[in-house]
Write a protein that holds these residues in place. Structure first.
Motif, PDB file in Angstrom:
ATOM      1  N   GLY A  20       0.792  -1.223   0.000  1.00 29.97           N
ATOM      2  CA  GLY A  20       0.000   0.000   0.000  1.00 29.97           C
ATOM      3  C   GLY A  20       0.824   1.273   0.000  1.00 29.97           C
ATOM      4  O   GLY A  20       0.299   2.357  -0.258  1.00 29.97           O
ATOM      5  N   ASP A  21       2.129   1.168   0.286  1.00 32.30           N
ATOM      6  CA  ASP A  21       2.989   2.351   0.278  1.00 32.30           C
ATOM      7  C   ASP A  21       3.323   2.770  -1.155  1.00 32.30           C
ATOM      8  O   ASP A  21       3.496   1.933  -2.036  1.00 32.30           O
ATOM      9  N   VAL A  22       3.444   4.072  -1.356  1.00 35.54           N
ATOM     10  CA  VAL A  22       3.812   4.617  -2.660  1.00 35.54           C
ATOM     11  C   VAL A  22       5.330   4.512  -2.825  1.00 35.54           C
ATOM     12  O   VAL A  22       6.089   4.916  -1.940  1.00 35.54           O
ATOM     13  N   ILE A  23       5.748   3.972  -3.947  1.00 36.02           N
ATOM     14  CA  ILE A  23       7.172   3.847  -4.261  1.00 36.02           C
ATOM     15  C   ILE A  23       7.657   5.131  -4.922  1.00 36.02           C
ATOM     16  O   ILE A  23       8.698   5.664  -4.578  1.00 36.02           O
ATOM     17  N   TYR A  24       6.901   5.600  -5.906  1.00 33.57           N
ATOM     18  CA  TYR A  24       7.130   6.921  -6.490  1.00 33.57           C
ATOM     19  C   TYR A  24       5.815   7.438  -7.048  1.00 33.57           C
ATOM     20  O   TYR A  24       4.874   6.679  -7.275  1.00 33.57           O
ATOM     21  N   ASN A  25       5.754   8.746  -7.248  1.00 35.09           N
ATOM     22  CA  ASN A  25       4.540   9.396  -7.736  1.00 35.09           C
ATOM     23  C   ASN A  25       4.681   9.845  -9.182  1.00 35.09           C
ATOM     24  O   ASN A  25       5.795  10.178  -9.630  1.00 35.09           O
ATOM     25  N   GLU A  26       3.570   9.863  -9.858  1.00 38.11           N
ATOM     26  CA  GLU A  26       3.491  10.433 -11.194  1.00 38.11           C
ATOM     27  C   GLU A  26       4.064  11.850 -11.122  1.00 38.11           C
ATOM     28  O   GLU A  26       3.739  12.618 -10.226  1.00 38.11           O
ATOM     29  N   GLY A  27       4.983  12.168 -12.023  1.00 41.03           N
ATOM     30  CA  GLY A  27       5.592  13.492 -12.038  1.00 41.03           C
ATOM     31  C   GLY A  27       6.941  13.579 -11.344  1.00 41.03           C
ATOM     32  O   GLY A  27       7.679  14.537 -11.542  1.00 41.03           O
ATOM     33  N   ASP A  28       7.286  12.576 -10.507  1.00 43.33           N
ATOM     34  CA  ASP A  28       8.609  12.563  -9.865  1.00 43.33           C
ATOM     35  C   ASP A  28       9.681  12.378 -10.938  1.00 43.33           C
ATOM     36  O   ASP A  28       9.445  11.741 -11.972  1.00 43.33           O
ATOM     37  N   TYR A  29      10.855  12.909 -10.682  1.00 45.51           N
ATOM     38  CA  TYR A  29      11.970  12.664 -11.591  1.00 45.51           C
ATOM     39  C   TYR A  29      12.581  11.305 -11.276  1.00 45.51           C
ATOM     40  O   TYR A  29      12.745  10.941 -10.124  1.00 45.51           O
ATOM     41  N   ALA A  30      12.907  10.562 -12.315  1.00 42.42           N
ATOM     42  CA  ALA A  30      13.424   9.202 -12.164  1.00 42.42           C
ATOM     43  C   ALA A  30      14.897   9.221 -11.791  1.00 42.42           C
ATOM     44  O   ALA A  30      15.696   9.914 -12.417  1.00 42.42           O
ATOM     45  N   SER A  31      15.239   8.447 -10.766  1.00 42.95           N
ATOM     46  CA  SER A  31      16.642   8.289 -10.399  1.00 42.95           C
ATOM     47  C   SER A  31      16.972   6.840 -10.039  1.00 42.95           C
ATOM     48  O   SER A  31      18.107   6.543  -9.685  1.00 42.95           O
ATOM     49  N   GLU A  32      15.971   5.943 -10.127  1.00 40.30           N
ATOM     50  CA  GLU A  32      16.189   4.540  -9.796  1.00 40.30           C
ATOM     51  C   GLU A  32      15.431   3.623 -10.748  1.00 40.30           C
ATOM     52  O   GLU A  32      14.461   4.010 -11.361  1.00 40.30           O
ATOM     53  N   ILE A  33      15.924   2.397 -10.796  1.00 37.93           N
ATOM     54  CA  ILE A  33      15.203   1.290 -11.407  1.00 37.93           C
ATOM     55  C   ILE A  33      14.926   0.322 -10.251  1.00 37.93           C
ATOM     56  O   ILE A  33      15.727   0.229  -9.317  1.00 37.93           O
ATOM     57  N   TYR A  34      13.805  -0.365 -10.293  1.00 35.41           N
ATOM     58  CA  TYR A  34      13.400  -1.245  -9.195  1.00 35.41           C
ATOM     59  C   TYR A  34      13.279  -2.683  -9.693  1.00 35.41           C
ATOM     60  O   TYR A  34      12.709  -2.930 -10.760  1.00 35.41           O
ATOM     61  N   PHE A  35      13.804  -3.615  -8.903  1.00 37.40           N
ATOM     62  CA  PHE A  35      13.716  -5.048  -9.183  1.00 37.40           C
ATOM     63  C   PHE A  35      12.860  -5.661  -8.083  1.00 37.40           C
ATOM     64  O   PHE A  35      13.106  -5.426  -6.903  1.00 37.40           O
ATOM     65  N   ILE A  36      11.879  -6.463  -8.466  1.00 39.60           N
ATOM     66  CA  ILE A  36      10.950  -7.032  -7.487  1.00 39.60           C
ATOM     67  C   ILE A  36      11.351  -8.463  -7.163  1.00 39.60           C
ATOM     68  O   ILE A  36      11.317  -9.328  -8.028  1.00 39.60           O
ATOM     69  N   ARG A  37      11.726  -8.695  -5.918  1.00 41.58           N
ATOM     70  CA  ARG A  37      12.047 -10.056  -5.468  1.00 41.58           C
ATOM     71  C   ARG A  37      10.832 -10.767  -4.934  1.00 41.58           C
ATOM     72  O   ARG A  37      10.672 -11.964  -5.104  1.00 41.58           O
ATOM     73  N   GLU A  38       9.984 -10.049  -4.224  1.00 37.84           N
ATOM     74  CA  GLU A  38       8.781 -10.636  -3.623  1.00 37.84           C
ATOM     75  C   GLU A  38       7.625  -9.662  -3.803  1.00 37.84           C
ATOM     76  O   GLU A  38       7.820  -8.455  -3.829  1.00 37.84           O
ATOM     77  N   GLY A  39       6.420 -10.203  -3.885  1.00 38.77           N
ATOM     78  CA  GLY A  39       5.227  -9.366  -3.979  1.00 38.77           C
ATOM     79  C   GLY A  39       5.012  -8.819  -5.374  1.00 38.77           C
ATOM     80  O   GLY A  39       5.485  -9.378  -6.357  1.00 38.77           O
TER      81      GLY A  39
END
Length: 94
Positions: free
Chosen positions: A35-54
């Protein structure tokens, strides 16, 4: 040392050991509650995310933040805006 970090991530399955040895120290492990926000629409990108679980849901403001796409364990996201050096087009929610 970083072997467990790569378990289950499709992108890394066929990569040579020297690649994972190089990239491992650059990664940060995050545990994001559902339920937590990882990033919001309009944020500047500085990361790529890899999903291990969920999984994560992508949402947009125009649709009252109802999920329109789900990304599951073993996949990654956020790379397009990072490569293009643009703002995030969607909100990502764990």
């Amino acid at each position: 040392m970083y072997k467990n970090v790569f378990l289950g991530i499709d992108l890394f399955k066929l990569k040579p050991l020297r690649f994972t040895a190089y990239i491992g120290p650059l990664l940060t492990i995050l545990r994001i509650p559902e339920g937590d926000v990882i990033y919001n629409e309009g944020d500047y990108a500085s990361e790529i995310y890899f999903i291990r679980e969920g999984s994560i849901a992508l949402c947009i403001k125009e649709c009252d933040y109802h999920p329109f796409f789900t990304i599951d364990a073993g996949q990654y996201f956020g790379e397009i805006e990072l490569i293009k050096e643009t703002q995030r087009k969607y909100t990502a929610i764990a």
